[in-house]
Design a protein around this motif. Structure first.
Motif, short mmCIF file in Angstrom:
data_model
loop_
_atom_site.label_atom_id
_atom_site.label_comp_id
_atom_site.label_asym_id
_atom_site.label_seq_id
_atom_site.Cartn_x
_atom_site.Cartn_y
_atom_site.Cartn_z
N ILE A 1 0.83 -1.21 0.00
CA ILE A 1 0.00 0.00 0.00
C ILE A 1 0.87 1.26 0.00
N ARG A 2 2.17 1.09 0.19
CA ARG A 2 3.09 2.25 0.16
C ARG A 2 3.80 2.37 -1.19
N SER A 3 3.44 1.52 -2.14
CA SER A 3 4.15 1.52 -3.43
C SER A 3 3.79 2.74 -4.27
N GLU A 4 4.60 2.98 -5.30
CA GLU A 4 4.38 4.15 -6.14
C GLU A 4 3.02 4.15 -6.84
N PRO A 5 2.60 3.04 -7.47
CA PRO A 5 1.29 3.08 -8.14
C PRO A 5 0.15 3.43 -7.18
N VAL A 6 0.24 2.93 -5.96
CA VAL A 6 -0.81 3.25 -4.98
C VAL A 6 -0.74 4.73 -4.62
N ARG A 7 0.47 5.19 -4.37
CA ARG A 7 0.68 6.61 -4.00
C ARG A 7 0.12 7.54 -5.09
N GLU A 8 0.31 7.15 -6.34
CA GLU A 8 -0.11 8.00 -7.45
C GLU A 8 -1.62 8.01 -7.66
N ASN A 9 -2.29 6.96 -7.22
CA ASN A 9 -3.72 6.85 -7.54
C ASN A 9 -4.66 7.00 -6.36
N VAL A 10 -4.12 6.96 -5.14
CA VAL A 10 -5.00 6.91 -3.97
C VAL A 10 -5.91 8.14 -3.84
N ALA A 11 -5.41 9.31 -4.18
CA ALA A 11 -6.25 10.51 -4.00
C ALA A 11 -7.47 10.47 -4.92
N ASP A 12 -7.34 9.82 -6.09
CA ASP A 12 -8.48 9.71 -7.00
C ASP A 12 -9.52 8.72 -6.45
N ILE A 13 -9.00 7.62 -5.91
CA ILE A 13 -9.92 6.64 -5.32
C ILE A 13 -10.64 7.26 -4.11
N ALA A 14 -9.88 7.99 -3.30
CA ALA A 14 -10.45 8.58 -2.08
C ALA A 14 -11.42 9.72 -2.38
N ALA A 15 -11.42 10.20 -3.61
CA ALA A 15 -12.35 11.28 -3.97
C ALA A 15 -13.69 10.76 -4.45
N ILE A 16 -13.82 9.43 -4.61
CA ILE A 16 -15.10 8.87 -5.07
C ILE A 16 -16.07 8.87 -3.88
N PRO A 17 -17.18 9.60 -3.97
CA PRO A 17 -18.08 9.72 -2.82
C PRO A 17 -18.52 8.38 -2.24
N ALA B 1 2.82 16.81 -3.28
CA ALA B 1 2.18 18.14 -3.29
C ALA B 1 0.88 18.08 -4.09
N ARG B 2 0.91 17.34 -5.21
CA ARG B 2 -0.30 17.18 -6.02
C ARG B 2 -1.39 16.48 -5.22
N ARG B 3 -0.97 15.45 -4.46
CA ARG B 3 -1.95 14.68 -3.67
C ARG B 3 -2.56 15.56 -2.59
N ASP B 4 -1.72 16.36 -1.92
CA ASP B 4 -2.24 17.26 -0.89
C ASP B 4 -3.26 18.23 -1.48
N ARG B 5 -2.94 18.70 -2.69
CA ARG B 5 -3.85 19.64 -3.34
C ARG B 5 -5.19 18.96 -3.63
N LYS B 6 -5.12 17.75 -4.15
CA LYS B 6 -6.36 17.02 -4.46
C LYS B 6 -7.16 16.78 -3.18
N ASP B 7 -6.46 16.38 -2.10
CA ASP B 7 -7.15 16.08 -0.84
C ASP B 7 -7.82 17.31 -0.26
N SER B 8 -7.24 18.48 -0.50
CA SER B 8 -7.79 19.70 0.11
C SER B 8 -8.87 20.34 -0.74
N THR B 9 -8.94 19.95 -2.01
CA THR B 9 -9.90 20.63 -2.89
C THR B 9 -11.02 19.72 -3.37
N ARG B 10 -10.98 18.44 -3.03
CA ARG B 10 -12.04 17.55 -3.52
C ARG B 10 -13.39 17.97 -2.94
N LYS B 11 -14.46 17.55 -3.64
CA LYS B 11 -15.82 17.98 -3.24
C LYS B 11 -16.27 17.31 -1.95
N THR B 12 -16.00 16.00 -1.85
CA THR B 12 -16.48 15.27 -0.68
C THR B 12 -15.41 15.21 0.40
N ALA B 13 -15.75 15.69 1.59
CA ALA B 13 -14.88 15.61 2.77
C ALA B 13 -13.43 16.02 2.49
#
Ligand code: C5P
Length: 228
Positions: free
Chosen positions: A93-109, A181-193
């Motif tokens: 769960i700490r691998s690069e592919p997970v790191r790169e995609n987790v913010a998109d998965i976490a943005a799904i309501p 930095a991209r992930r932090d931005r996504k996490d702070s600006t997503r619509k849900t939570a």
């Protein structure tokens, strides 16, 4: 679980490299509470989707997989761990592919609703320390123990680089810093939570504090409130 006091939840939110994980683990150890890393669930879901060949850009497929898979929780040394369809993802769960995609998965309501329900069920393990992005705002807003950990951007970048340099398989620190930095931005600006300071949360800026100081501050408050 204790017999005659309600379960206590210490909610610790904040951006990455705010010191959240280290602090949360130590606070849990000190208080003898169970530690829950909510990010590991979103990472686990991302790992599972990648592993099962589900397209990250297809929320319908991710949701279908999520509802179909068997997710089981257990504790080991007062740390909550899980298996997905019987498999423990471990460090994957700490691998690069997970790191790169987790913010998109976490943005799904729908993913968030599902995970929030699972996270609320964690009180069955007794008193807990839970770290994440929306624990004080969404998962346990009623908890009297809400903290928002932060550090100045330069200090967070410094901590991240130090951490990354000590990790195997990371040779381009700059690239990883950009992706964080991209992930932090996504996490702070997503619509849900999105990542926000919860109402009533105590903000701790750890820039010039040691881990021990932050841990001592939180544990002292919790102990005092619980009359320990
Ligand atoms: O905390 P960690 O960096 O492991 O979290 C990975 C990702 O999971 C975050 O960047 C965020 O996208 C998501 N997450 C979340 N809500 C939480 C915890 C994590 O959306 N409570």
């Amino acid at each position: 679980m204790s017999n005659n006091h309600p379960v206590s939840v210490v909610a610790i939110d904040g951006p990455s490299a705010s010191g959240k994980s280290t602090v949360s683990k130590r606070v849990a150890q000190e208080l003898k509470f169970t530690y829950v890393d909510s990010g590991s669930l979103y990472r686990g879901m991302t790992w599972k989707a990648l592993r099962d060949g589900v397209e990250i850009g297809r929320p319908d497929q991710v949701i279908e997989l999520m509802n179909r898979m068997k997710l089981e929780f257990y504790t080991e040394n007062r740390v909550v761990l899980f298996t997905m369809d019987g498999e423990d993802p471990g460090q994957q769960i700490r691998s690069e592919p997970v790191r790169e995609n987790v913010a998109d998965i976490a943005a799904i309501p729908e993913v968030r609703v599902f995970m929030v329900d699972r996270l609320r069920e964690m009180v069955r393990f007794g008193d807990i320390v839970m770290e994440g992005r929306d624990i004080g705002t969404v998962v346990f807003p009623e908890s009297p123990f809400k903290y928002y950990l932060d550090a100045d951007p330069e200090e967070r970048a410094r901590r991240r680089s130090l951490e990354l340099k000590s990790m195997e398989g990371v040779d381009d620190v700059g690239k990883v810093l950009d992706s964080l930095a991209r992930r932090d931005r996504k996490d702070s600006t997503r619509k849900t939570a999105p990542l926000q300071i919860a109402l009533g949360a105590r903000v701790i800026n750890s820039t010039s504090m040691t881990i021990e100081e932050v841990v001592a501050l939180i544990t002292a408050e919790v102990r005092a409130a619980l009359g320990q």
